[in-house]
Design an enzyme around this catalytic site. Structure first.
Site, PDB file in Angstrom:
ATOM      1  N   HIS A  57      48.756  43.832  69.562  1.00 35.85           N
ATOM      2  CA  HIS A  57      49.496  42.675  68.557  1.00 35.85           C
ATOM      3  C   HIS A  57      48.463  41.144  69.802  1.00 35.85           C
ATOM      4  O   HIS A  57      49.104  41.106  70.628  1.00 35.85           O
ATOM      5  CB  HIS A  57      50.445  42.247  68.473  1.00 35.85           C
ATOM      6  CG  HIS A  57      50.953  41.557  68.371  1.00 35.85           C
ATOM      7  ND1 HIS A  57      51.669  41.369  66.375  1.00 35.85           N
ATOM      8  CD2 HIS A  57      50.682  40.205  68.285  1.00 35.85           C
ATOM      9  CE1 HIS A  57      52.276  40.750  66.009  1.00 35.85           C
ATOM     10  NE2 HIS A  57      51.680  39.981  67.052  1.00 35.85           N
ATOM     11  N   HIS A  59      46.795  37.241  69.275  1.00 40.66           N
ATOM     12  CA  HIS A  59      45.849  36.055  68.003  1.00 40.66           C
ATOM     13  C   HIS A  59      44.258  35.797  68.823  1.00 40.66           C
ATOM     14  O   HIS A  59      44.791  34.465  69.532  1.00 40.66           O
ATOM     15  CB  HIS A  59      47.146  35.015  67.619  1.00 40.66           C
ATOM     16  CG  HIS A  59      48.337  35.522  67.170  1.00 40.66           C
ATOM     17  ND1 HIS A  59      48.526  35.381  65.694  1.00 40.66           N
ATOM     18  CD2 HIS A  59      49.732  36.274  67.566  1.00 40.66           C
ATOM     19  CE1 HIS A  59      49.389  36.358  65.586  1.00 40.66           C
ATOM     20  NE2 HIS A  59      50.376  36.732  66.577  1.00 40.66           N
ATOM     21  N   GLN A 152      50.027  33.158  58.145  1.00 39.83           N
ATOM     22  CA  GLN A 152      51.210  32.241  59.027  1.00 39.83           C
ATOM     23  C   GLN A 152      52.212  31.416  58.025  1.00 39.83           C
ATOM     24  O   GLN A 152      53.321  31.424  59.091  1.00 39.83           O
ATOM     25  CB  GLN A 152      50.455  31.576  60.110  1.00 39.83           C
ATOM     26  CG  GLN A 152      51.083  30.537  61.002  1.00 39.83           C
ATOM     27  CD  GLN A 152      51.662  31.107  62.434  1.00 39.83           C
ATOM     28  OE1 GLN A 152      50.918  31.920  63.163  1.00 39.83           O
ATOM     29  NE2 GLN A 152      53.017  31.174  61.940  1.00 39.83           N
ATOM     30  N   HIS A 210      54.415  40.528  61.028  1.00 42.46           N
ATOM     31  CA  HIS A 210      55.325  39.921  61.891  1.00 42.46           C
ATOM     32  C   HIS A 210      56.752  40.042  61.379  1.00 42.46           C
ATOM     33  O   HIS A 210      56.605  39.955  59.787  1.00 42.46           O
ATOM     34  CB  HIS A 210      55.002  38.466  61.903  1.00 42.46           C
ATOM     35  CG  HIS A 210      53.474  38.337  63.197  1.00 42.46           C
ATOM     36  ND1 HIS A 210      53.000  38.856  63.296  1.00 42.46           N
ATOM     37  CD2 HIS A 210      53.445  37.652  64.519  1.00 42.46           C
ATOM     38  CE1 HIS A 210      52.255  38.049  63.846  1.00 42.46           C
ATOM     39  NE2 HIS A 210      52.583  37.400  64.601  1.00 42.46           N
ATOM     40  N   GLU A 213      61.153  38.230  63.272  1.00 37.57           N
ATOM     41  CA  GLU A 213      60.448  37.705  64.962  1.00 37.57           C
ATOM     42  C   GLU A 213      61.985  36.601  64.615  1.00 37.57           C
ATOM     43  O   GLU A 213      61.707  34.900  64.541  1.00 37.57           O
ATOM     44  CB  GLU A 213      59.295  37.140  64.304  1.00 37.57           C
ATOM     45  CG  GLU A 213      58.854  36.368  65.956  1.00 37.57           C
ATOM     46  CD  GLU A 213      57.828  36.192  66.485  1.00 37.57           C
ATOM     47  OE1 GLU A 213      57.208  35.655  65.343  1.00 37.57           O
ATOM     48  OE2 GLU A 213      57.641  35.756  67.721  1.00 37.57           O
ATOM     49  N   ASP A 309      49.797  39.357  72.449  1.00 34.73           N
ATOM     50  CA  ASP A 309      50.254  38.529  71.297  1.00 34.73           C
ATOM     51  C   ASP A 309      49.755  37.311  71.603  1.00 34.73           C
ATOM     52  O   ASP A 309      48.921  35.978  70.398  1.00 34.73           O
ATOM     53  CB  ASP A 309      52.387  37.728  70.969  1.00 34.73           C
ATOM     54  CG  ASP A 309      52.372  37.163  69.682  1.00 34.73           C
ATOM     55  OD1 ASP A 309      51.215  37.654  69.240  1.00 34.73           O
ATOM     56  OD2 ASP A 309      53.848  37.424  70.089  1.00 34.73           O
TER      57      ASP A 309
HETATM   58 FE   FE2 Z   1      52.395  37.392  66.585  1.00 35.73          FE
END
Ligand code: FE2
Length: 423
Positions: A57, A59, A152, A210, A213, A309
């Site tokens: 995971h 970005h 996102q 996701h 969260e 992440d």
């Molecule tokens: Fe993430």
């Protein structure tokens, strides 16, 4: 003639050192005191040799943007998303690629040779998608990069999100993402999960959302994700990332939820650095840790991995993309200090992560890809404790990164003494 023999390798499972032989990029023998010659021989000298670290995971599109255009003062998820929104209009394909290629070199130096990266598909120009598809191709000989189409700004909340996501998949993005807790209502969150799972089912793709969260114990999109996994027969192909609301959920509800997740073969990915720093921000004291219930999920037979992440981006200011850092933090946050538990945490950044992202040919068994890392330590627990030098990083039988062993020398007046940190 073999291509490579790594001698005196202590694998995570074996107490006795063994030799590992490589031909044509594959592991062709694992045995003690092996006869034969190779073009290259490496003496691992009894050090730990493991299959590479896997970041399940990440970005890549936002990595290494720290401070641009400013830092996240509140440290919250929402300020991070707002900050990323300020930065996005200024990005170019070349700039994203340059950062990503730099990031890949950091990862390789730390022994991470497979990364699942979410890529923001909210911007209709899809610059990050184009940049990371290029990077995926360019890095293929050295590192497996898998991309997740990540809406996102919300799949239902953001205009054009569905078209952008479909376009990204048409361009070659590998996995369907989502962010149900960011939709406007719980109902919209559930609807987004349904629609996204249907897109994945139609295209035969994996799903990694996701999911929940949040510190809100009533954020239960994992329940819907589990249900849709069963309904669409996506078992084993779906991952719930973060799942932080599970930290705060009612225990009775969790006792029903976890077996349902196990039944659907859901993979879970915790991101300890981000969970411990972003969650609990609205708490006074006691402050929640926010990480999902790793121990309990594992005990139920669910495949749990841990991801980095973020590295130096709007959500997290630190990091060098070292998966041992991640495991170290995860072990502490999850209070997983038992011997078996520490081994399980090591698995969370190696075997379990490879399984979650569906990586082929991973491991140190015969026939596996000859990808491995020699660390300056004896076993996985020492690796977690010391986060030692990655002496050799090997890809398909070739050494692609080296780090010199650390040998600190202490001088206390009675002469120099080389210090080792092993008992
Ligand atoms: Fe993430």
């Amino acid at each position: 003639m073999l291509d490579l023999i790594v001698r005196n390798a202590r694998t995570p499972r074996d107490k006795q050192p063994t030799d590992i032989a490589v031909l044509d990029g594959k592991i062709v023998a694992v045995e003690q005191n092996m006869d034969g010659e190779a073009q290259t021989e490496i003496d691992a000298a009894g050090h730990l040799v493991t299959a590479p670290f896997v970041d399940s995971h990440f970005h890549m599109d936002s990595a290494l943007t720290y401070g641009q255009p400013r830092v996240n003062d509140s440290g919250t998820l929402l300020e991070g998303i707002a900050l990323w929104g300020e930065l996005k209009p200024t990005l170019t394909v070349d700039e994203i690629k340059a950062r990503a290629l730099r990031m890949c070199r950091w990862s390789i130096a730390r022994g991470t040779l497979a990364i699942r990266s979410h890529v923001d598909v909210s911007d209709e120009r899809l610059l990050a998608v184009q940049a990371l598809i290029d990077v995926r191709e360019e890095m293929k000989p050295w590192l497996d990069l898998q991309l997740v189409a990540f809406p996102q700004d919300g799949f239902l909340r953001s205009p054009g999100a569905r078209e952008n996501l479909i376009h990204a998949l048409d361009m070659g993005v590998d996995v369907v993402g989502g962010i149900p807790h960011f939709e406007r209502t719980m109902a919209d969150g559930a609807e987004s999960v349904r629609q996204l799972c249907e897109i994945a089912a139609e295209r035969g793709l994996m799903v990694d959302m996701h999911c929940d969260e949040s510190d809100d114990p009533l954020s239960r999109h994992i329940e819907t994700l589990t249900y849709e996994t069963q309904r669409l027969k996506l078992n084993g192909r779906v991952t719930g990332s973060h799942l932080t609301s599970m930290h705060s959920m009612d225990n009775y509800y969790v006792s029903k939820l976890i077996p349902l997740m196990a039944e659907a073969n859901i993979h879970a990915i915790a991101n300890p650095f981000i969970n411990i720093t972003i969650q609990g921000r609205h708490d006074t004291y006691p402050k929640r840790r926010g990480m999902t219930r790793v121990k309990e999920l594992m005990a139920a037979g669910i495949n749990v991995a841990m991801g980095h992440d973020c590295v130096m981006d709007p959500w997290y200011s630190l990091g060098s993309h070292d998966m041992l850092d991640v495991a170290h933090m995860g072990l502490h946050v999850g209070q997983m200090t038992g011997v078996d538990e520490m081994h399980a945490v090591f698995d969370a950044v190696t075997n379990n992560a490879a399984r979650a992202i569906g990586l082929d040919g991973y491991g140190l068994d015969l026939g596996c890809n000859a990808d491995m890392v020699v660390l300056q330590c004896q076993d996985p627990i020492e690796a977690l404790r010391l986060k030692p030098a990655r002496l050799f990083v090997i890809r398909r039988g070739s050494v692609i990164s080296t780090t010199p062993a650390a040998h600190p020398v202490v001088s206390l007046g009675s002469g120099d003494e080389t210090v080792t940190f092993s008992l």
